[in-house]
Design a protein around this motif. Structure first.
Motif, PDB file in Angstrom:
ATOM      1  N   PHE A   1      -1.863 -15.728 -10.570  1.00 13.75           N
ATOM      2  CA  PHE A   1      -1.046 -15.435 -11.730  1.00 13.75           C
ATOM      3  C   PHE A   1      -1.745 -14.524 -12.728  1.00 13.75           C
ATOM      4  N   LEU A   2      -3.036 -14.254 -12.510  1.00 13.36           N
ATOM      5  CA  LEU A   2      -3.714 -13.303 -13.386  1.00 13.36           C
ATOM      6  C   LEU A   2      -3.041 -11.939 -13.301  1.00 13.36           C
ATOM      7  N   THR A   3      -2.602 -11.561 -12.095  1.00  7.88           N
ATOM      8  CA  THR A   3      -1.893 -10.287 -11.938  1.00  7.88           C
ATOM      9  C   THR A   3      -0.629 -10.280 -12.773  1.00  7.88           C
ATOM     10  N   LEU A   4       0.099 -11.373 -12.735  1.00 10.98           N
ATOM     11  CA  LEU A   4       1.341 -11.475 -13.500  1.00 10.98           C
ATOM     12  C   LEU A   4       1.068 -11.366 -15.002  1.00 10.98           C
ATOM     13  N   MET A   5       0.017 -12.015 -15.447  1.00 15.24           N
ATOM     14  CA  MET A   5      -0.276 -12.053 -16.880  1.00 15.24           C
ATOM     15  C   MET A   5      -0.798 -10.722 -17.398  1.00 15.24           C
ATOM     16  N   THR A   6      -1.760 -10.136 -16.688  1.00 11.56           N
ATOM     17  CA  THR A   6      -2.388  -8.911 -17.193  1.00 11.56           C
ATOM     18  C   THR A   6      -1.466  -7.710 -17.118  1.00 11.56           C
ATOM     19  N   ARG A   7      -0.454  -7.765 -16.228  1.00 13.75           N
ATOM     20  CA  ARG A   7       0.468  -6.626 -16.103  1.00 13.75           C
ATOM     21  C   ARG A   7       1.834  -6.936 -16.687  1.00 13.75           C
ATOM     22  N   ARG A   8       1.941  -8.079 -17.395  1.00 12.57           N
ATOM     23  CA  ARG A   8       3.173  -8.474 -18.097  1.00 12.57           C
ATOM     24  C   ARG A   8       4.382  -8.467 -17.150  1.00 12.57           C
ATOM     25  N   LEU A   9       4.190  -9.063 -15.995  1.00 13.83           N
ATOM     26  CA  LEU A   9       5.250  -9.073 -14.992  1.00 13.83           C
ATOM     27  C   LEU A   9       6.215 -10.236 -15.231  1.00 13.83           C
ATOM     28  N   THR A  10       7.425 -10.063 -14.747  1.00 11.06           N
ATOM     29  CA  THR A  10       8.440 -11.117 -14.791  1.00 11.06           C
ATOM     30  C   THR A  10       8.829 -11.476 -13.368  1.00 11.06           C
ATOM     31  N   TRP A  11       8.787 -12.766 -13.061  1.00  7.91           N
ATOM     32  CA  TRP A  11       9.223 -13.249 -11.737  1.00  7.91           C
ATOM     33  C   TRP A  11      10.403 -14.183 -11.968  1.00  7.91           C
ATOM     34  N   THR A  12      11.551 -13.776 -11.482  1.00  4.70           N
ATOM     35  CA  THR A  12      12.773 -14.532 -11.714  1.00  4.70           C
ATOM     36  C   THR A  12      13.566 -14.616 -10.421  1.00  4.70           C
ATOM     37  N   GLY A  13      14.716 -15.232 -10.466  1.00 10.98           N
ATOM     38  CA  GLY A  13      15.548 -15.331  -9.271  1.00 10.98           C
ATOM     39  C   GLY A  13      16.790 -16.142  -9.570  1.00 10.98           C
TER      40      GLY A  13
ATOM     41  N   ASP B   1       0.836  -1.199   0.000  1.00  9.58           N
ATOM     42  CA  ASP B   1       0.000   0.000   0.000  1.00  9.58           C
ATOM     43  C   ASP B   1       0.871   1.249   0.000  1.00  9.58           C
ATOM     44  N   ALA B   2       1.931   1.223   0.807  1.00 12.34           N
ATOM     45  CA  ALA B   2       2.832   2.371   0.875  1.00 12.34           C
ATOM     46  C   ALA B   2       3.511   2.602  -0.470  1.00 12.34           C
ATOM     47  N   VAL B   3       3.937   1.535  -1.135  1.00 16.33           N
ATOM     48  CA  VAL B   3       4.618   1.666  -2.424  1.00 16.33           C
ATOM     49  C   VAL B   3       3.697   2.291  -3.461  1.00 16.33           C
ATOM     50  N   LEU B   4       2.460   1.822  -3.527  1.00 15.69           N
ATOM     51  CA  LEU B   4       1.522   2.379  -4.505  1.00 15.69           C
ATOM     52  C   LEU B   4       1.234   3.848  -4.209  1.00 15.69           C
ATOM     53  N   GLU B   5       1.142   4.186  -2.922  1.00 11.55           N
ATOM     54  CA  GLU B   5       0.915   5.584  -2.561  1.00 11.55           C
ATOM     55  C   GLU B   5       2.107   6.448  -2.955  1.00 11.55           C
ATOM     56  N   LEU B   6       3.318   5.963  -2.670  1.00 10.84           N
ATOM     57  CA  LEU B   6       4.530   6.746  -2.952  1.00 10.84           C
ATOM     58  C   LEU B   6       4.784   6.912  -4.446  1.00 10.84           C
ATOM     59  N   THR B   7       4.279   5.990  -5.255  1.00 15.13           N
ATOM     60  CA  THR B   7       4.501   6.063  -6.701  1.00 15.13           C
ATOM     61  C   THR B   7       3.258   6.523  -7.461  1.00 15.13           C
ATOM     62  N   GLY B   8       2.300   7.108  -6.754  1.00 13.26           N
ATOM     63  CA  GLY B   8       1.103   7.611  -7.402  1.00 13.26           C
ATOM     64  C   GLY B   8       0.268   6.522  -8.046  1.00 13.26           C
ATOM     65  N   GLY B   9       0.300   5.326  -7.469  1.00 12.85           N
ATOM     66  CA  GLY B   9      -0.479   4.216  -7.987  1.00 12.85           C
ATOM     67  C   GLY B   9       0.210   3.407  -9.069  1.00 12.85           C
ATOM     68  N   ARG B  10       1.375   3.842  -9.512  1.00 11.60           N
ATOM     69  CA  ARG B  10       2.072   3.177 -10.618  1.00 11.60           C
ATOM     70  C   ARG B  10       2.750   1.883 -10.194  1.00 11.60           C
ATOM     71  N   GLY B  11       3.379   1.868  -9.045  1.00 13.48           N
ATOM     72  CA  GLY B  11       4.177   0.740  -8.609  1.00 13.48           C
ATOM     73  C   GLY B  11       5.643   0.897  -8.987  1.00 13.48           C
TER      74      GLY B  11
ATOM     75  N   LEU C   1       3.762  -8.720  -6.258  1.00 15.11           N
ATOM     76  CA  LEU C   1       3.135  -8.585  -7.574  1.00 15.11           C
ATOM     77  C   LEU C   1       2.202  -7.374  -7.602  1.00 15.11           C
ATOM     78  N   LYS C   2       1.491  -7.154  -6.504  1.00 10.71           N
ATOM     79  CA  LYS C   2       0.597  -6.002  -6.413  1.00 10.71           C
ATOM     80  C   LYS C   2       1.369  -4.688  -6.474  1.00 10.71           C
ATOM     81  N   ALA C   3       2.597  -4.674  -5.956  1.00 11.98           N
ATOM     82  CA  ALA C   3       3.381  -3.443  -5.866  1.00 11.98           C
ATOM     83  C   ALA C   3       4.179  -3.136  -7.129  1.00 11.98           C
TER      84      ALA C   3
END
Length: 335
Positions: A257-269, A206-216, A233-235
């Motif tokens: 994983f819908l969040t990952l797909m709809t926002r074209r996120l990459t999860w790696t490590g 929540d703090a991250v979204l607030e600090l970045t104007g909702g962008r993440g 993933l939300k952030a």
């Protein structure tokens, strides 16, 4: 090996998997460098979270590596194996070791060794390799952090965190750090973080979204895993990258994983220890070219919280497990 070197050395023996008290001083033969290796007389060694995992039996050394704990050290080259090309006896180096750093002498492949940055003591230089190799390979490599982007660094006052904040800022990115107290948040800001979030006071996402104007944020460097994954993933911003380098909570996750797909996120490590000597050597070359000048200019410095004598490795591990530290925990070795 030189006749002037002792036949035996002090090291820290792991007397069975378990609590810090299982770490005890002992003696063993001084190792001999093989082809492409250097023998280093250790002045100081770093204590890292993977050492704690190895002590507990959860992070075994790769085949052929020393069973002695310790993934980074700095000191003086005292012998060179056949085929070494760059360093010579008498040179001061710091090294990402395959193991064996909690000892008076350690053998390291030459490509994993770096010159001590000008202006740093051997103690300070020993605080560099494990965290700088890890942050460089993951935040800038797998995470592809670029100038102007935003990165979220979890555990901002850990050795990894203090390094990641400084390097992100030095390369023109914006950094948000999480920490578990207001004191630690202030320390993150002192290191250059744009914002610090006390995760005990409010949900970090929540703090991250607030600090970045909702962008993440564009990149997240995560050491927690478990329940943090869906929150990470939300952030993340569109096309964001989540880079997993540890899992202090759990390696098992439940996420949509819908969040990952709809926002074209990459999860790696990744992990560092199983990489080949050539791969680690390439990271070392990048660090020397891109980061060592920043250290020598004073723009980036290792943050050392506490130093213990080698014989008190157990106390150093207790401090690591308490998470009360801000920066690196070190062992000073008397050869």
């Amino acid at each position: 090996m030189s006749d002037r070197l002792p036949a035996a050395m002090t090291h820290i023996r792991l007397d069975g998997y378990g609590p810090p008290e299982n770490l005890r001083p002992d003696t063993m033969p001084v190792p001999a460098p093989e082809a492409g290796e250097l023998l280093i007389r250790v002045a100081a060694a770093g204590v890292n979270r993977p050492d704690v995992l190895q002590r507990l039996g959860n992070y075994n050394p790769p085949p052929g590596a020393s069973p002695v704990l310790g993934l980074e050290a700095a000191g003086t080259v005292v012998a060179c194996g056949p085929g070494t090309q760059r360093f010579a006896v008498g040179d001061s180096v710091c090294a990402l070791t395959p193991g064996g750093g909690y000892a008076e002498y350690v053998v390291v492949p030459e490509p994993q060794c770096l010159p001590v940055p000008k202006g740093l003591s051997l103690l300070e230089a020993a605080a560099l390799p494990e965290t700088f190799f890890t942050v460089w390979a993951n935040m800038f490599g797998h995470g592809r952090l670029r100038p102007g982007e935003w990165v979220l660094v979890h555990g901002g006052t850990s050795g990894i965190g203090t390094t990641a904040i400084q390097l992100a800022k030095a390369f023109g990115a914006h950094a948000i750090a999480t920490a578990g107290s207001e004191e630690k948040c202030r320390a993150c800001l002192d290191l250059g973080a744009d914002h610090a979030v006390n995760y005990r006071a409010r949900p970090f996402e929540d703090a991250v979204l607030e600090l970045t104007g909702g962008r993440g944020v564009d990149v997240i460097l995560d050491i927690i895993g478990g329940s943090y994954v869906p929150r990470n993933l939300k952030a993340l911003a569109m096309d964001g990258r989540l880079v997993q380098i540890a899992y202090l909570e759990s390696s098992t996750v439940h996420a949509d994983f819908l969040t990952l797909m709809t926002r074209r996120l990459t999860w790696t490590g990744s992990t560092m220890r199983p990489r080949t000597v050539a791969e680690k050597g390439a990271i070392a070359a990048d660090l020397e070219r891109e980061v060592w000048p920043l250290i020598e200019s004073g723009r980036v410095r290792p943050r050392i919280h506490a130093t213990f004598p080698l014989a008190e490795a157990a106390a150093a591990h207790r401090l690591m497990e308490s998470s009360a530290h801000i920066g690196k925990i070190m062992l000073e070795v008397a050869s």
